[in-house]
Design an enzyme around this catalytic site. Structure first.
Site, mmCIF file in Angstrom:
data_model
loop_
_atom_site.group_PDB
_atom_site.id
_atom_site.type_symbol
_atom_site.label_atom_id
_atom_site.label_comp_id
_atom_site.label_asym_id
_atom_site.label_seq_id
_atom_site.Cartn_x
_atom_site.Cartn_y
_atom_site.Cartn_z
ATOM 1 N N GLU A 1 0.825 -1.211 0.000
ATOM 2 C CA GLU A 1 0.000 0.000 0.000
ATOM 3 C C GLU A 1 0.858 1.260 0.000
ATOM 4 O OE1 GLU A 1 -2.866 -0.198 -0.809
ATOM 5 O OE2 GLU A 1 -3.622 -2.149 -0.192
ATOM 6 N N TYR B 1 -6.434 6.502 3.323
ATOM 7 C CA TYR B 1 -6.498 5.371 2.409
ATOM 8 C C TYR B 1 -5.737 4.160 2.963
ATOM 9 C CZ TYR B 1 -5.305 2.029 -1.040
ATOM 10 O OH TYR B 1 -5.124 0.832 -1.645
ATOM 11 N N ASP C 1 -9.968 5.160 -2.700
ATOM 12 C CA ASP C 1 -8.822 5.577 -3.503
ATOM 13 C C ASP C 1 -9.341 6.247 -4.772
ATOM 14 O OD1 ASP C 1 -9.753 3.497 -5.056
ATOM 15 O OD2 ASP C 1 -7.750 2.934 -5.717
ATOM 16 N N CYS D 1 -19.080 -3.649 -18.261
ATOM 17 C CA CYS D 1 -19.259 -3.300 -16.856
ATOM 18 C C CYS D 1 -20.425 -4.059 -16.214
ATOM 19 C CB CYS D 1 -19.501 -1.800 -16.714
ATOM 20 S SG CYS D 1 -19.647 -1.297 -14.983
ATOM 21 N N CYS E 1 -25.878 2.037 -13.503
ATOM 22 C CA CYS E 1 -24.987 3.195 -13.510
ATOM 23 C C CYS E 1 -25.748 4.495 -13.785
ATOM 24 C CB CYS E 1 -23.891 3.004 -14.559
ATOM 25 S SG CYS E 1 -22.723 4.385 -14.624
#
Length: 310
Positions: A37, A120, A138, A202, A208
């Site tokens: 990370e 984060y 993020d 997707c 969406c």
DNA sequence: AAGACGGGGAT
DNA sequence: ATCCCAGTCTT
């Protein structure tokens, strides 16, 4: 009015098609995840993987890294960029060794208290290493929420509200919420990309908000990155690159990047690198920090005067 | 809230 | 030439 985001549909997609990344291997360990990370802060996955594996071979535990010199850390960081992260990771390893008996802490509060760990990284470690139910936000998550939930083409500037927006989407179940965090990041990385999203592939297409609105261009409110060419950052990078390659990682100040077009800028870069703890200087010599005998004389100029917790 | 802070690959 | 990248820290 789009259908609400279906988290379990996204999780099913993730379980079917997630990339095989080192830090997703079972048993990769909290230390490996923490290091990954740090490296992934503003550095793309493909560039991180080889450096991560080398790093963990050299320092398989926080105590191992804490026992090394900062110079070793800066050298192993190589060209990953933002080399202050190498110093911060080295400091965090020392803090884990002394404050947490060498174990990476599992709660957000203690993780946030470590050097170089922010909103984060603290939540990413708590979630991906320990399975906690926390929102991980993020750049990918922010873009997916902006589009799928808010119907915008790009996210606004980062804010604390992002954390609440993600928290509102988390499944109740701990295990599913951890997968959902990873799935949102994966979707943003491989499907809902910044430039040319692949909406045809997707799993959230039907839900969406942005697609439902006809994919409008809602503008880009993010701040623009400063020019790199000719910047102080470039000068710092050149100095550090030269020291990594130099014998014993040291050089006479006037011989470091001697052909740099702006000598004053190069000297500014050296001062700021000393200030960040990335190099040390004495007399007319500079070198990577803690890399040799008689360490430090003028290293601690103005740092440590202002570094407190949130 | 805004700036500083790397460096390489994609468009 | 510009954008983008599993952000964090300081002012």
């Amino acid at each position: 009015m789009p259908a609400p985001l279906p988290p379990l549909v996204l999780n099913e997609w993730f379980r079917r098609s997630a990339r095989d990344l080192p830090w997703r291997r079972p048993g990769f360990g909290a230390w490996g995840i923490l290091v990954s990370e740090f490296m992934l802060q503003q550095t793309p996955v493909t560039r991180v993987i080889p450096r991560l594996e080398a790093w963990l071979r050299t320092w398989p535990s926080p105590a191992a890294l804490a026992a090394a010199t900062p110079a070793d850390a800066v050298r192993e960081w190589a060209n990953l960029g933002y080399p202050r992260r190498a110093i911060w990771l080295h400091r965090a390893a020392g803090e884990i060794a002394t404050r947490h008996a060498g174990r990476v802490p599992d709660d957000v509060e203690h993780l946030l208290a470590l050097t170089g760990i922010g909103d984060y990284t603290a939540r990413a470690v708590a979630v991906f290493a320990y399975g906690k139910r926390e929102p991980v936000v993020d750049t990918n998550t922010r873009r997916v929420i902006a589009r799928a939930v808010q119907g915008r083409s790009q996210p606004g500037p980062p804010s604390r509200g992002d954390l609440a927006a993600m928290a509102a989407l988390l499944p109740e179940d701990d295990r599913e919420s951890a997968v959902f965090n990873a799935a949102m990041m994966e979707l943003g990385a491989v499907i809902c990309t910044a430039r040319a999203p692949r909406c045809g592939e997707c799993p959230l297409l039907d839900a969406c908000a942005w697609v439902g609105a006809g994919r409008p261009d809602t503008g880009d409110l993010r701040r623009k990155q400063a020019r790199y060419e000719g910047s102080d950052r470039q000068a710092r990078g050149a100095v550090l690159r030269a020291l990594r390659a130099a014998p014993r990682h040291e050089a006479r100040t006037e011989h470091v990047v001697p052909d740099w077009p702006d000598a004053a800028q190069r000297d500014r870069a050296i001062v700021s690198l000393v200030d960040d703890g990335l190099i040390e200087a004495f007399d007319d010599l500079i070198r990577l920090p803690g890399g040799g005998p008689q360490a430090s004389s003028s290293s601690e100029s103005s740092e440590s005067a202002s570094r407190a917790g949130r």
